[in-house]
Design an enzyme around this catalytic site. Sequence first.
Site, PDB file in Angstrom:
ATOM      1  N   HIS A 103       0.876  -1.173   0.000  1.00 24.12           N
ATOM      2  CA  HIS A 103       0.000   0.000   0.000  1.00 24.12           C
ATOM      3  C   HIS A 103       0.918   1.228   0.000  1.00 24.12           C
ATOM      4  CE1 HIS A 103      -2.357  -3.032   2.287  1.00 24.12           C
ATOM      5  NE2 HIS A 103      -3.432  -2.450   1.802  1.00 24.12           N
ATOM      6  N   ASP A 106       2.167   1.978   3.421  1.00 20.13           N
ATOM      7  CA  ASP A 106       3.088   1.034   4.079  1.00 20.13           C
ATOM      8  C   ASP A 106       4.525   1.504   3.951  1.00 20.13           C
ATOM      9  OD1 ASP A 106       0.932  -0.735   4.271  1.00 20.13           O
ATOM     10  OD2 ASP A 106       1.501  -1.825   2.456  1.00 20.13           O
ATOM     11  N   GLU A 270      -9.246 -13.489  -1.794  1.00 24.93           N
ATOM     12  CA  GLU A 270      -8.493 -13.855  -0.589  1.00 24.93           C
ATOM     13  C   GLU A 270      -9.241 -14.936   0.192  1.00 24.93           C
ATOM     14  OE1 GLU A 270      -6.703 -10.610   1.483  1.00 24.93           O
ATOM     15  OE2 GLU A 270      -7.063 -11.516   3.437  1.00 24.93           O
ATOM     16  N   HIS A 273     -11.205 -13.874   3.356  1.00 22.30           N
ATOM     17  CA  HIS A 273     -12.361 -13.050   2.984  1.00 22.30           C
ATOM     18  C   HIS A 273     -13.502 -13.943   2.483  1.00 22.30           C
ATOM     19  CE1 HIS A 273      -9.690  -9.252   2.059  1.00 22.30           C
ATOM     20  NE2 HIS A 273      -9.515  -9.735   3.285  1.00 22.30           N
ATOM     21  N   ASP A 298      -4.875 -13.499  -3.015  1.00 19.43           N
ATOM     22  CA  ASP A 298      -4.226 -13.200  -1.741  1.00 19.43           C
ATOM     23  C   ASP A 298      -4.256 -14.495  -0.941  1.00 19.43           C
ATOM     24  OD1 ASP A 298      -3.507 -10.650  -2.258  1.00 19.43           O
ATOM     25  OD2 ASP A 298      -4.729  -9.717  -0.697  1.00 19.43           O
TER      26      ASP A 298
END
Length: 450
Positions: A103, A106, A270, A273, A298
């Site tokens: 990100h 990050d 993901e 998720h 992911d």
Amino acid sequence: MSENLWNIDKIPFVGTSSLRQGLGFRYYDAERVVAGKTMREWLRFGVAYWHSFQAELVDPFGEGTAQRPFDGKYSKPLDLALAKVDYAFDFYKALGVDYFCFHDRDIAPEGDTLRETNANLDKVVDAIEAKQKETGVKLLWNTSSLFTNRRFVSGAATSPFAEIYSYAGAQLKHSLEIAKRLGAENYVFWGGREGYENLWNTDLKREQDHIAAMFQMCVDYAKEIGLDAQFMLEPKPKEPTSHQYDFDAATTIAFLQTYGLQDHFKLNLEGNHANLAGHTYQHEIRVAREAGMLGSLDANQGDKLIGWDIDEFPSDLYETTAVMWEVLAEGQIGPHGGLNFDAKPRRTSFTAEDLFRAHVVGMDSYAAGLLVAARMHEEGLIEDLVSERYSSFDSGIGATVEDGTASLASLEAHSLDIPQADLVAATKSDHLESVKATINNYIVDTLGRA
Ligand code: XUL
Ligand code: CO
């Protein structure tokens, strides 16, 4: 003394002779060819910057426990951010992965204004760009954190506050420019606060119109700057908000189709998720595949006993087999997809070496899944089972459904006088328990011979 900042030697492939798992790959042998491609080409592993170099392993009740080699060495946030670039690339090299993801927030600290923040970001991006050139490690995807800072308390592209919406667009603009500069293969949008806490104060239609407009602006800007990264939405049903718009693969695909965005986006799916949405990881991948929308993965797993997103490193071979079965059926993870470890070691696995160990387990679990799934495909296990199950649609009344000539009248003419006993005889047992056990047998036998 090894030659990297982590003081960890390059992780070797050691094979299956020892049962004790340590700092060596049992199954992941990068250049081994499976089903026509090397493991490296099938799996395209990525390291997530946020978990590996930012997360301190906090939980809602406790402070961070992570011990990292850069701890306490830098007093200025930007110096630490720049140093972490070196640590990150040494980590990728020692682990032997080809990709990373991050990100914007990050990698560099925020300033007071977006202009100052962008200047910080650019310094770190310079360092990343140089390291990418030096090492050949590539950017699987980058993304923008539009959920961490308090300004995004009520969302970003679905915020009811126009000032915040505008800031989010401006932040995205620079993030897309970074994607272009670093040669990102994909670009991810995860709507971390794009949803609602309570419907009574929410204009659902207006919020969705706004976020769709933001995505359209991103599509337009990518075209303007010649960014060809594959755009992806990452579904997640809830957490942090009580309901998020990109609930699951099916909802996200419907959203993209509603707003005419389906040709510009695919999905980044993901495991944890999927579970939060009440699905298996395999379900989400299958739904995306069938819509031509599988973008990237992911790689993580949830926990049967914990109802939130715990981002565990993958170790469940049944799940990695199912995921790799779908990937093999698709021929790839996605046009530019990979397996990004959006995963963190448990809070009790706090050493720097654990960060390596956890990635090794994730990589090995996916390599094992690849080996098993390749054998299942080679022997046509699932293909045979499924084609047999639907074979009554290959001829007779079934074929008229598939060639479009059936009508309710023709179905009535066919069915009106068939006795109940014949209808029951037309159904067949699935032997589902045996199917599941057969998959177990493939896992045990294939890995036993690996
Ligand atoms: C959060 C999550 C994010 C996205 C990128 O659950 O998965 O880290 O992958 O923003
Ligand atoms: Co994720």
